[in-house]
Design a protein around this motif. Structure first.
Motif, PDB file in Angstrom:
ATOM      1  N   GLU A   1       0.848  -1.201   0.000  1.00  0.00           N
ATOM      2  CA  GLU A   1       0.000   0.000   0.000  1.00  0.00           C
ATOM      3  C   GLU A   1       0.884   1.253   0.000  1.00  0.00           C
ATOM      4  O   GLU A   1       0.595   2.241  -0.686  1.00  0.00           O
ATOM      5  N   LYS A   2       1.953   1.197   0.783  1.00  0.00           N
ATOM      6  CA  LYS A   2       2.902   2.319   0.811  1.00  0.00           C
ATOM      7  C   LYS A   2       3.549   2.499  -0.557  1.00  0.00           C
ATOM      8  O   LYS A   2       3.716   3.634  -1.044  1.00  0.00           O
ATOM      9  N   ALA A   3       3.895   1.385  -1.200  1.00  0.00           N
ATOM     10  CA  ALA A   3       4.514   1.461  -2.524  1.00  0.00           C
ATOM     11  C   ALA A   3       3.565   2.084  -3.534  1.00  0.00           C
ATOM     12  O   ALA A   3       3.975   2.878  -4.390  1.00  0.00           O
ATOM     13  N   GLN A   4       2.295   1.719  -3.434  1.00  0.00           N
ATOM     14  CA  GLN A   4       1.320   2.303  -4.355  1.00  0.00           C
ATOM     15  C   GLN A   4       1.204   3.806  -4.138  1.00  0.00           C
ATOM     16  O   GLN A   4       1.119   4.581  -5.101  1.00  0.00           O
ATOM     17  N   LEU A   5       1.221   4.239  -2.883  1.00  0.00           N
ATOM     18  CA  LEU A   5       1.160   5.675  -2.597  1.00  0.00           C
ATOM     19  C   LEU A   5       2.365   6.400  -3.205  1.00  0.00           C
ATOM     20  O   LEU A   5       2.226   7.487  -3.759  1.00  0.00           O
TER      21      LEU A   5
ATOM     22  N   ASP B   1       3.639  10.857   1.832  1.00  0.00           N
ATOM     23  CA  ASP B   1       2.811   9.675   1.603  1.00  0.00           C
ATOM     24  C   ASP B   1       1.573   9.696   2.488  1.00  0.00           C
ATOM     25  O   ASP B   1       0.473   9.350   2.056  1.00  0.00           O
ATOM     26  N   GLU B   2       1.762  10.113   3.752  1.00  0.00           N
ATOM     27  CA  GLU B   2       0.637  10.109   4.693  1.00  0.00           C
ATOM     28  C   GLU B   2      -0.412  11.145   4.298  1.00  0.00           C
ATOM     29  O   GLU B   2      -1.622  10.884   4.377  1.00  0.00           O
ATOM     30  N   ALA B   3       0.034  12.323   3.856  1.00  0.00           N
ATOM     31  CA  ALA B   3      -0.913  13.363   3.436  1.00  0.00           C
ATOM     32  C   ALA B   3      -1.666  12.933   2.185  1.00  0.00           C
ATOM     33  O   ALA B   3      -2.888  13.112   2.080  1.00  0.00           O
TER      34      ALA B   3
END
Length: 448
Positions: A117-121, A341-343
């Motif tokens: 999911e992080k990679a997709q972001l 990424d979080e934003a």
């Protein structure tokens, strides 16, 4: 399909991990058994996720991480020799997670899913950066539904006498679409006049639309919006709020007949294209007797439906974010356009009840608050948007990784009635490692 690179000198473990991820048909997997081969494979494949062993025959996993870090990889480190300081060091050096062997496969799957999911972001963030500054419309995107919408608008713009009806929720961009229809039509060089039907009473709206004649209660002759827009376009926003007494007058104009100013006798026939918009269901208004059926059908020759932001794809939202930021940047010097990424995750997950209008306000505020910083972070977003990413950041309680791990192990032990074997399985660690952690953190333990 997500791509995974496994770098581990224990061939049996690398093969087992690879078979596990290949089994569901959702992943492509490559393996490397040395640090040098792993770096070369990463450069060649640029995988979404790297599962990286800490101890390799030719270098450490940290050396590999340092070699590929400039490409901002998503890395989960795996080792049989893990401890809290090593985990903290891995996270500080850019790893997303740190797992200790033997790794429970269900635990590995959960960690991989979070990392992917992080990679997709990050992929979406790069895509957003590429899109920024490109020529694009404010409310469109590149997915098939939005391309179809653009094609409809191009046809409608070319047919400059056809009445247009734009439907969509408040803030969905109906006014901007009306401007684009006018700008792309043969009437582009003539006036574009906007009247909001919801803001004026019947008498005032009558004079606003159709003008007044000298000698009437208004005193002097004044042209209305239809005369001012002659040769161009008149945009009637929130047409559902048009007073019933004025609806027959508008029907006559749409039929190609004229109108009279308030207090006037001369009939005026304007050369105007009418674009109307509504955020409410006009067919329901017709059924309820609030809106004339003949007026509805005169307007709905080729209705355009604008989807709310919550129904648009991530790709379309990214194009919209880029376009809004490009529009805001000239008035916000020194403000960043990059998003952490979080934003970005919070913005993409949020429901956007206020649609484009709300998005613009949120981005303007966030860019202003982050002025001078390299990127907009989740802390610069309003609470309701920030919370969409999960967790209320406004009530963040700083805690060390060791404190988080201690609390998690304690909760897991209590959830399994202090059964060490069951707790260790859920935590993805060996029973011996769990016992070590219990002693290290001085946890209350009822041995089972």
């Amino acid at each position: 399909m997500a791509s995974i690179l496994i770098i581990d000198d224990e061939v049996a473990i690398a093969t087992a991990f690879a078979m596990f991820f290949r089994h569901d048909g959702q992943h492509t997997v490559a393996e490397a058994y040395t640090g040098a081969d792993g770096i070369a494979a990463f450069e060649r494949l640029r995988p979404d996720l790297v599962l990286l062993d800490v101890r390799l025959p030719d270098m450490t996993g940290f050396d590999v991480l340092a070699a590929i870090r400039e490409h901002n990889p998503v890395v989960v480190m795996v080792t049989a020799y893990g401890d809290v300081p090593m985990a903290v060091d891995a996270l500080h050096k850019g790893a997303e997670n740190f797992l200790t062997k033997p790794v429970d496969l269900s635990h590995l799957k959960a960690a991989a899913e979070r990392a992917l999911e992080k990679a997709q972001l990050r992929r979406l963030s790069r895509w957003l950066s590429d899109k920024r500054g490109a020529e694009k419309g404010l409310v469109f995107g590149s997915t098939p539904p939005m391309r179809e919408l653009q094609a409809q608008l191009q046809l409608l713009a070319a047919s400059d006498r056809t009445t247009a009806l734009i439907l969509g929720e408040s803030g969905a961009g109906k006014g901007r679409v009306a401007e684009l229809l006018h700008a792309q039509s043969p009437r582009a060089g003539k006036p574009f006049v906007e009247v909001n039907c919801a803001t004026l009473r019947a008498e005032s709206l009558d004079s606003e639309l159709f003008g007044v004649e000298a000698g009437s209660e208004y005193g002097v002759t004044r042209a209305g919006a239809f005369e001012i827009a002659d040769g161009g376009t008149i945009f009637l926003d929130e047409i559902a709020d048009l007073e019933p007494s004025l609806q027959p007058k508008l029907v006559r104009v749409l039929e190609g007949k004229g109108f009279r100013r308030v207090g006037g006798r001369e009939e005026i026939t304007p050369n105007v294209r009418v674009i109307a918009a509504s955020s409410v269901d006009l067919q329901a208004a017709v059924a309820a007797g609030r809106f004339r059926e003949d007026l509805y059908y005169r307007l709905a020759v080729m209705p355009i439906h604008l989807p709310p932001l919550r129904q648009r794809t991530r790709e379309d939202l990214l194009e919209l974010i880029a376009a809004v930021q490009d529009a805001l940047l000239p008035s916000l010097p020194g403000a960043p356009t990059a998003l952490t990424d979080e934003a970005l995750d919070a913005i993409l997950r949020y429901n956007w009840p206020g649609n484009i209008r709300e998005l613009r306000n949120v981005l303007e505020r966030a860019m202003l608050m982050a002025r001078g910083l390299p990127a907009v972070d989740v802390l610069h977003l309003p609470r309701e948007v920030a919370n969409a990413a999960g967790g209320d950041v406004s009530h963040h309680e700083p805690r060390s990784l060791a404190e988080v791990e201690r609390a998690h192990i304690d909760r897991t032990l209590r959830a399994h009635a202090h059964n060490r074997a069951h707790a260790a399985k859920e935590l993805g660690i060996s029973r011996a490692t769990l016992i070590k952690k219990i002693r290290e953190y001085e946890l209350t333990d009822r041995q089972k």
